[in-house]
Design an enzyme around this catalytic site. Structure first.
Site, PDB file in Angstrom:
ATOM      1  N   ASP B 167      80.218   4.145 105.203  1.00 26.07           N
ATOM      2  CA  ASP B 167      81.185   4.556 106.170  1.00 26.07           C
ATOM      3  C   ASP B 167      81.871   3.377 106.826  1.00 26.07           C
ATOM      4  OD1 ASP B 167      81.234   7.245 105.760  1.00 26.07           O
ATOM      5  OD2 ASP B 167      80.340   7.699 107.707  1.00 26.07           O
ATOM      6  N   ASP B 214      67.410   5.428 106.639  1.00 30.52           N
ATOM      7  CA  ASP B 214      68.235   4.553 107.538  1.00 30.52           C
ATOM      8  C   ASP B 214      68.277   3.478 106.880  1.00 30.52           C
ATOM      9  OD1 ASP B 214      68.921   6.874 108.997  1.00 30.52           O
ATOM     10  OD2 ASP B 214      67.750   6.171 110.662  1.00 30.52           O
ATOM     11  N   ASP B 216      67.955   0.539 107.745  1.00 30.69           N
ATOM     12  CA  ASP B 216      67.060  -0.370 108.186  1.00 30.69           C
ATOM     13  C   ASP B 216      65.825  -0.121 107.703  1.00 30.69           C
ATOM     14  OD1 ASP B 216      67.448   1.382 109.995  1.00 30.69           O
ATOM     15  OD2 ASP B 216      65.806   0.090 111.140  1.00 30.69           O
ATOM     16  N   ASP B 311      69.459  15.962 112.205  1.00 26.46           N
ATOM     17  CA  ASP B 311      68.093  15.893 111.645  1.00 26.46           C
ATOM     18  C   ASP B 311      67.310  17.357 111.815  1.00 26.46           C
ATOM     19  OD1 ASP B 311      67.732  14.704 114.020  1.00 26.46           O
ATOM     20  OD2 ASP B 311      67.150  12.719 113.091  1.00 26.46           O
TER      21      ASP B 311
END
Lengths: 278, 736
Positions: B167, B214, B216, B311
């Protein structure tokens, strides 16, 4: 007595250094029980232990004139006992090759008699193949280590080696031929690729370890000592220790019957020309 | 046991519980009853059977219910409006805590310890998988290893696609994706943040399963092998969640110097609560490290966009449609915890906000499709984040009496203790029995104290206007270059702490007027206030940021290794720690290396070796520090696999943690709160001095107002105390 042969289809792959250094480790593990036998007419194994390669009599004498092997063995207070090939003339060599062609199990017979049969481990150095002197070594061996360098020229000898291995593998109690990579250098992509290719072939088992390329190995030879003494903390020393461990472990395992391939008999192999390599 | 017998037994047990809850007792009878039940619990807790844990939980619930019943029926007879206001507030806070206790007990009454399901041998029947790695503004070096690890997942090449959803639309990210052979996806706008990003990617792909990491969360190679089996076995399974594991210290662990010495904040949830949820088929999606069935996700319109915790809302939607969810408690990915306390708080504020939004937008108690148990589990997950106001009430309640003289609970102190102590004691015992492996005792108070004031307003606004919140990305991979006391973050704790200062002074004043005030009440309130002060002091200690300069985190990985020097010589050794940037090596012998020398480092895992070009940073006797230099993308992938990709990379994470005695936290918290208060006082000397002086002045005025503004009676009382104290110690001095 367990006999291990170190062979290759190409010169300069470091067979002799492996015999000497592996022998040194085995001798430390079990002092006085390890014998190194040089069956390479170049007679270079002794250099690793301070012998002058241009002098000396050895195994050739036994084969040619039936001299007792007992007096020919070099015994050191430290390190393995070794039996040099001995310095031979061209004529002697030709005769030896004829003997080998006629009676391929000549070496096995010699090693089967005392005092050579008194050792626990016998490591045999061999001439680079193809040579009529290779087959006697293979037939005398319980286990064969086929040495490869991680390069293309060495990899190209794989088919020849396969043919040779099929010729000897049907013997009872034979523990097979295993691929050992010497001078491994996985930091280059070629070195890595050759190891991957070797691992990918299904015909010969590849040892789960390799002897890494290490400047300490040629240096040790120049100083006429083994790597173990010359550079104990080098990777090569560690590799030789692992190799000895693997070997002891492998030899201690119960022998499972090797897969029999009835169609191929040892006689199918005819070694053509004597080695012309120096 | 027949069905009828079961129902009868349940009815009898319920009746007994109700009677035990509502029977009023006098002081002595209550003391005896409460004390004996507590002794039973103390004896029981020594036994290891699992039914004991459940019985202890049941006892705790029953005793707490009795306390709450007594509070409602016997203590609300207020004298004046002030008492009434404070008293009601306190009762509401206690009711909230009781409801959370009940829901929590239900949620974790048992755990479903799911094992992986083996995949069939026929690979052609394994599902196709799309891996999504959404990113927005995180630095490239955080995302790189994540992408490389996802590309090394053990899965048939033709059934796995890895997508980088950027994004931020950054050129470097596109380049990385191209080099690494991943798919790069961007969109025209950033609508709906992460949820929108994922939904956009969903529309461009077609794999049967979707995996979300995610940016990371670096996965192990085995992630799909361990998780996908459940989707093959159970066609109604829509989502499988695995734990979020952090391999660096979160700010609390770091600033308290407790990293890897105790469970971190997330472990209670991922170690215990989700396993409990799974028993009720109420596991919820946590945004990352999860597998989702595409067909089910598309049926509910993709990832939910109405809440900032998209979520959890997505999993509610899936479950309303009758789909199952699952939790597999095997750490299969390692991520980065937030670096600063401010970011840590920011992340939790977002969770709190989102879960509160869910309470309004898709209240789990209402609507179709959920089972009763699922409703309760989701309700706890949402309600749980409303602790802001109750926590503040608990922290400050004693001030109502100490400063304002308000009687918030109309009961004799002895009676209050007779009811309150069993309530607190049983909660402590059952908590330490069932949860201390995942969260040390008392730490719940610390975590809530740190966050309470910050989540208060966001949760309340989300309750009132659930559509107003904005998604905020959590900062990760930040270096803290100037450590020290973070005044901005610490301000609320400091203010609350300084508020309790006059409380302590007034308590002293009230004790000095012992015949005027009820000493028991003063002591009770003072102890309560001191407990609050310890919590606030600990929060201050947490706000003292420790310097953190390392960009890539070192992992204590011990593997055989070798060095090849430029000369062609080699040296054997072992790695002591490794990071993506370099490592420390214990070497055999002396390779004769100096800083700056180039070397090649090989690391062995079983029979495989990986090579990395490196430079010597420092050479000490027997050890070397190396920095990797000039790694190719392939080398980097091998390094990521070595550090993070091994299936057992995080299996032994808890090993070596010191044992946790039941009251062990208390000592830590006392020590840390002292440190925190000292640091805060050092950083804000003037403020502290002003607070102390004005607190003392107020207390003196308070005293004088009770003596008709005469100093003499006070001096007399102080002398009296001095004399009696001196008498008390006299025999000892004589003995010497």
């Amino acid at each position: 007595v367990t006999k291990v042969a170190i062979v290759s289809m190409k010169g300069g792959v470091g067979k002799t250094a492996i015999v000497a250094n592996l022998g040194a480790v085995l001798a430390r593990m079990a002092p006085g029980e390890t014998l190194l036998v040089d069956f390479d007419p170049r007679n270079q194994l002794g250099i690793h232990f301070g012998m002058d390669p241009r002098s000396g009599v050895g195994l050739a004498e036994t084969l040619l004139v039936g001299a007792g092997a007992d007096q020919l063995i070099h015994r050191a207070s430290e390190g393995p006992d070794y039996l040099p090939f001995g310095r031979v003339t061209d004529r002697d060599l030709a005769e030896l090759e004829t003997i080998a062609l006629r009676r391929p199990d000549v070496l096995r017979q010699v090693l089967g008699e005392p005092p050579l049969s008194d050792y626990t481990f016998v490591l045999m150095d061999s001439p680079p193949g193809p040579s009529s002197l290779v087959l006697p070594v293979l037939l005398a061996a319980d286990l064969v280590l086929a040495v490869f360098l991680a390069d293309a020229a060495s990899f190209a000898t794989l088919p020849d080696l396969l043919e040779l291995s099929q010729a000897v593998e049907q013997r009872p109690h034979f523990r097979g031929m295993h691929v050992l990579v010497n001078g491994a250098n996985d930091s280059t992509s070629l070195g890595r690729d050759v190891r991957v290719l070797l691992a990918a072939q299904k015909d010969l088992p590849v040892l789960p370890l390799a002897i890494h390329r290490d400047e300490a190995v040629p240096e040790a030879l120049a100083c006429q000592r083994t790597v173990l003494v010359h550079a104990p903390t080098s990777q090569a020393s560690a590799d030789f220790r692992s190799l000895a461990e693997w070997l002891r472990h492998e030899l201690a395992r119960a022998v499972s019957a090797p897969p029999m391939r009835a169609s191929e008999a040892p006689a199918s192999l005819v070694v053509a020309a004597p080695a012309a390599e120096g | 046991m027949t069905r009828v017998a079961r129902v009868l037994l349940t009815l009898v047990a319920t009746a007994v519980l109700i009677v035990a809850t509502i029977t009023p007792l006098g002081l002595r009878a209550q003391m005896v009853a409460g004390g004996s039940v507590f002794v039973i619990a103390l004896v029981l807790r020594k036994r290891s059977a699992s039914w004991v844990s459940q019985l202890l939980t049941l006892l705790s619930v029953a005793v707490s219910a009795r306390y709450i019943w007594w509070r409602i029926t016997a203590t609300l007879d207020f004298d004046n409006a002030l008492d009434g206001a404070f008293g009601t507030l306190l009762l509401l806070a206690e009711l909230y805590a009781f409801v959370i206790l009940l829901l929590g007990a239900f949620q974790t009454v048992g755990t479903l310890d799911r094992r992986p399901v083996k995949l069939g041998a026929d690979r052609s029947r394994w599902p196709t998988v799309d891996v999504f790695i959404p990113t927005y503004n995180e630095p490239l070096d955080v995302v790189r290893p994540t992408l490389l690890a996802a590309l090394s997942l053990d899965w048939p090449r033709d059934k796995l696609r890895v997508h980088l959803l950027d994004d931020g639309r950054r050129h470097a990210f596109q380049q990385l994706a191209e080099q690494a052979n991943a798919n790069y996806i961007v969109r025209a706008d950033n609508d709906d943040a992460k949820a929108g990003n994922l939904n956009h990617a969903l529309s461009l792909t077609s794999g049967e399963l979707v995996v979300i990491f995610d940016c990371d969360h670096i996965t192990t190679r085995s992630f799909l092998q361990l998780t996908v089996g459940w989707f093959v076995r159970d066609p109604k399974l829509a989502m499988l969640q695995t734990p979020h594991h952090f391999y660096n210290a979160d700010p609390i662990e770091r600033n308290m110097r407790l990293f890897r010495r105790m469970p971190n904040e997330g472990e209670l949830f991922y170690g215990h609560v989700q396993s409990g949820n799974d028993l009720w088929n109420a596991t919820f999606f946590c945004g990352s490290c999860a597998v989702i069935r595409r067909s089910a996700l598309e049926e509910v319109g993709g990832i939910a966009t109405e809440s900032v915790t998209e979520d959890a809302l997505t999993s509610i939607k899936l479950q309303r449609r009758g789909y199952g969810t699952a939790y597999l408690a095997i750490r299969q990915a390692g991520g980065l915890a937030t670096d600063t306390l401010a970011a840590h708080i920011g992340q939790r504020v977002r969770w709190a906000q989102g879960m509160t939004q869910i309470l309004r937008l898709s209240n789990p108690l209402l609507g179709r499709g959920l089972t009763f148990a699922q409703r309760l589990c989701y309700l706890n997950a949402s309600l749980h984040f409303l602790y802001g106001l109750p926590r503040l009430v608990f922290l400050l309640a004693p001030l109502a009496y100490l400063l304002g003289g308000a009687h918030v609970c109309n009961a004799a102190p002895a009676m209050l203790l007779a009811y309150l102590l069993p309530h607190l004691g049983h909660a402590f015992i059952s908590d330490s029995r069932t949860r201390s492996r995942f969260r040390h005792t008392l730490w719940n108070h610390v975590y809530e104290t740190v966050l309470a004031i910050y989540i208060l307003v966001p949760t309340l606004t989300a309750l009132i206007n659930p559509r107003a919140s904005v998604f905020k990305v959590t900062d990760k991979g930040v270096r803290i270059e100037t450590g020290g006391f973070d005044r901005r973050v610490a301000r609320p704790y400091l203010i609350l702490l300084l508020l309790s200062l006059p409380g302590i002074m007034f308590a002293a004043a009230r004790l000095l007027l012992w015949d005027f005030f009820d000493v028991d009440t003063v002591v009770l309130n003072l102890s309560w206030l001191l407990f609050s002060a310890v919590m606030l002091g600990t929060a201050l200690a947490i706000a003292c940021e420790t310097r953190q300069l390392r960009r890539s985190h070192r992992l204590p990985i011990r593997l055989p290794a070798m060095l090849r020097l430029a000369s062609g010589h080699t040296c054997t050794g072992r790695t002591m720690d490794l990071s993506l940037g370099g490592g420390r090596l214990q070497v055999d012998g002396d390779p004769g290396l100096a800083a700056g020398d180039p070397v090649n480092l090989a690391i062995f895992v079983a029979h495989d070796e990986s090579w990395f070009p490196a430079k010597v940073i420092a050479s000490e006797a027997g050890s070397l520090r190396l920095a990797f230099a000039g790694l190719s993308l392939k080398d980097e992938a091998a390094l990521v696999e070595l550090l993070f990709g091994r299936p057992d990379a995080w299996v032994d994470w808890e090993r070596g943690r010191p044992a946790h005695p039941a009251l062990g936290s208390l000592r830590t918290l006392l020590r840390e709160s002292r440190r925190g208060i000292a640091r805060a006082a050092g950083a804000q000397r003037k403020l502290f001095a002003a607070a102390v002086i004005s607190a003392v002045a107020c207390a003196v005025c308070f005293l004088l107002s009770h003596t008709g503004w005469r100093l003499h009676p006070l001096v007399q009382r102080v002398t009296q105390i001095g004399v009696s104290v001196a008498r008390h110690f006299q025999p000892e001095t004589e003995l010497r």
